[in-house]
Design a protein around this motif. Structure first.
Motif, short mmCIF file in Angstrom:
data_model
loop_
_atom_site.label_atom_id
_atom_site.label_comp_id
_atom_site.label_asym_id
_atom_site.label_seq_id
_atom_site.Cartn_x
_atom_site.Cartn_y
_atom_site.Cartn_z
N ILE A 277 37.49 39.39 40.51
CA ILE A 277 38.44 40.36 40.83
C ILE A 277 38.95 40.60 42.33
CG2 ILE A 277 38.43 42.98 40.74
CD1 ILE A 277 38.68 41.69 38.00
N ARG A 278 37.74 40.29 43.24
CA ARG A 278 38.21 40.40 44.54
C ARG A 278 37.91 38.97 45.29
NH1 ARG A 278 37.01 44.92 42.73
NH2 ARG A 278 38.08 46.86 43.29
N ILE A 279 36.81 38.22 45.21
CA ILE A 279 36.70 36.82 45.61
C ILE A 279 37.65 36.04 44.84
CG2 ILE A 279 35.19 34.95 46.10
CD1 ILE A 279 32.92 36.91 46.10
N ARG A 280 39.02 36.18 44.97
CA ARG A 280 40.06 35.59 44.04
C ARG A 280 40.58 34.13 44.65
NH1 ARG A 280 44.44 39.89 41.79
NH2 ARG A 280 42.57 41.01 41.44
N PRO A 281 40.98 33.35 43.60
CA PRO A 281 41.76 32.15 44.12
C PRO A 281 43.29 32.42 44.86
CG PRO A 281 40.62 31.67 42.04
CD PRO A 281 40.53 33.14 42.40
N PHE A 295 45.52 27.30 38.84
CA PHE A 295 44.72 27.03 39.79
C PHE A 295 43.38 26.21 39.51
CE2 PHE A 295 43.12 30.73 37.13
CZ PHE A 295 41.87 30.44 37.40
N THR A 296 42.59 25.45 40.39
CA THR A 296 41.77 24.38 40.38
C THR A 296 40.21 25.09 40.33
OG1 THR A 296 41.62 23.96 42.59
CG2 THR A 296 43.06 22.78 40.87
N THR A 413 40.93 28.97 48.77
CA THR A 413 41.29 27.80 48.28
C THR A 413 39.96 26.83 47.74
OG1 THR A 413 41.24 26.52 50.09
CG2 THR A 413 43.29 27.50 49.52
N LEU A 414 40.14 25.77 46.85
CA LEU A 414 38.96 25.03 46.76
C LEU A 414 38.44 24.34 47.92
CD1 LEU A 414 37.46 23.40 45.04
CD2 LEU A 414 39.08 21.62 44.68
N ASP A 415 39.14 23.89 49.00
CA ASP A 415 38.75 23.63 50.38
C ASP A 415 37.95 24.60 51.02
OD1 ASP A 415 39.89 20.96 50.03
OD2 ASP A 415 41.87 21.45 51.34
#
Length: 505
Positions: A277-281, A295-296, A413-415
């Motif tokens: 909800i907030r820690i979002r990709p 998204f990954t 991001t994933l990184d």
């Protein structure tokens, strides 16, 4: 937009919707109905449920329009400054992402049936419900008056499902200044008795809510709502929302099993209040409701949440050791016995959620971002704990993600996630990402390496059924107690985890 929703008097199980748009200054207006909903990363094409569609001006005269995409309409305004869209929506299915209407229940996910005007998605919205005055409304939106709800923008509107019914029960509790509501519709057995004990709900929900808030140090909202529909048939489904969750469970006569389901899905969905909800990709900020949002990192959004959902029940002593280990066994079975040799990695299966992520699919192709994602989270948590003697853990990863991305509401991001995990671990995690995240190699050996540290292991029997075993190692039991963050609640022993009633509905 101003919306009005009522049961369609002319068509059973349809909702009649009116949407008013004013201060129009353009020659045309494009109206869009979402093609998907947050929390379910697949196209659902809600426009297929619309039977009638009409646009009129403020005098009631029809305005010309045409459909320019499967769920998009272009209206010729003919110089008017206001218009009303009138349509109906088929609402005869109940799950945690649908809408439904009958004589005793109005259940609406606004994402299904509230369209928006292109370019005006950030404007405030009101939603008026045509319901009896004595029906309570369960919803996370601000209520301006009975049956009248307000949202600061369209994104908030469609992230707040609602239930209205004369048969809703409410249990409330407060934790650190946050007011929580548990709303239950249909929570009665066939003999007329309650399916749930309100005091037990208040106690257990308070306990796991406390532990989750302790992990992050704060809660994102002032109030939170658990909206629950209990069906007479077998069901298990939950969807996260901005300051609420929608849960559909059953059967209502299942007794203790139904309550365990309520606990498990509620703890999972509450963890989403921070994680997704907030820690979002970054790819989901903002949501684009017209198409796929690839998204990954769904293994973070869902896998980490699946891991913590049950772990928080153990940390809070709502679950004892035996109950938590049963949930671990279920998770291991669901991954290793169905997709333990699948060819896709977690990042590939995260991306392909939009293709077939919620279907069984062809054999040995994809993995579950929920179950393999949770196993990957478990391995990472135990690795960091073992390396730092519990001084740091996956808790620190999630706290950092909250501070850097969730609280300021910046997409990650994933990184970014990899950088945070490596900073917390204090080392490169190339092996972990190559094996667990980007790879498709079997995980049994690596998992057992870490389970052994907490006096556990997994084994297959002759029928390729997986079992979670306790080794009885005293040093491992001490590490397990630190991992749980609570004293052990059963005598140390060696052998199989009790396997009765392992599968949830």
């Amino acid at each position: 937009m101003r919306y009005r929703i009522a049961a369609d008097a002319d068509a059973p199980h349809y909702l009649a919707v009116e949407a008013d748009l004013d201060t129009i200054t353009t020659q045309t207006v494009e109206l869009q109905l979402p093609a998907w909903r947050p929390g379910r990363y697949e196209l659902q094409h809600f426009a297929k449920n619309i039977q009638r569609f009409q646009v009129v001006d403020d005098t009631g005269q029809p305005l010309p329009f045409r459909k320019i995409a499967k769920d998009r309409w272009r209206v010729e305004t003919n110089g008017v400054s206001a218009l009303t869209v009138r349509y109906n929506y088929y609402a005869n299915i109940i799950n945690a992402g649908t809408s439904f209407v009958d004589e005793g229940l109005l259940y609406v996910n606004p994402i299904n049936l509230c369209l928006y005007a292109e370019g005006r998605i950030d404007e405030e919205c009101t939603l008026e419900l045509d319901i009896p005055a004595d029906w309570p409304v369960a919803c996370g939106l601000r209520q301006l008056a009975p049956g009248v709800l307000w949202a600061r923008d369209y994104y908030e509107l469609v992230d707040c499902p609602l239930m209205a019914s004369p048969f809703i029960q409410e249990v409330s509790y407060e934790v650190q200044g946050v007011l929580f509501h548990v709303w239950i519709q249909g929570g009665w057995r066939t003999d007329g008795t309650d399916s749930f004990d309100p005091e037990r709900i208040r106690r257990d929900f308070s306990q796991f809510s406390v532990k989750q808030i302790e992990l992050y140090g704060e809660f994102p909202e002032k109030e939170y709502h658990f909206l629950t529909i209990v069906l007479p048939t077998a069901f298990y489904h939950g969807v996260e929302h901005r300051n609420s969750t929608m849960l559909v469970l059953g059967p209502n006569d299942e007794g203790e099993g139904l309550y365990q389901d309520l606990l498990g899905v509620s703890s999972h969905e509450l963890f989403h209040a921070w994680n997704i909800i907030r820690i979002r990709p970054a790819e989901l900020l903002p949501y684009d409701f017209t198409k796929e949002n690839y998204f990954t990192t769904c293994f973070v959004a869902e896998g980490v949440t699946t891991y913590y959902g049950d772990l928080m029940l153990r940390r809070s002593a709502v679950f004892n050791d035996a109950a938590y280990l049963k949930e671990l066994q279920v998770m291991f079975k669901r991954h290793f016995e169905t997709s333990g040799r699948a060819l896709q990695s977690l990042v590939e299966s995260s991306w392909d959620l939009w293709l077939d992520g919620y279907e069984k699919g062809v054999p040995d192709r994809k993995v579950s971002v929920y179950y393999k994602g949770a196993i990957a989270a478990l391995i990472l948590d135990l690795h960091i704990r073992r390396r730092t003697n519990h001084a740091r853990s996956l808790d620190d990863v999630m706290r950092t993600m909250w501070a850097q991305f969730g609280k300021p509401f910046l997409g990650y991001t994933l990184d970014d996630y990899r950088a945070v995990t490596e900073a917390v671990a204090g080392e490169s995690l190339d092996w972990y990402y190559d094996l667990c995240i980007f790879g498709n190699q079997p995980l049994e050996a690596k998992l057992n390496e870490y389970l052994a540290w907490v006096s556990l292991r997994i084994e297959y029997d002759e029928s390729h059924t997986i079992h979670l075993l306790e080794t009885g190692d005293e040093a491992g039991l001490l590490q397990r107690a630190k991992w749980f963050g609570a004293p052990l609640t059963q005598e140390p022993h060696e052998g199989a985890v009790a396997e009765e009633n392992l599968e949830r509905t």
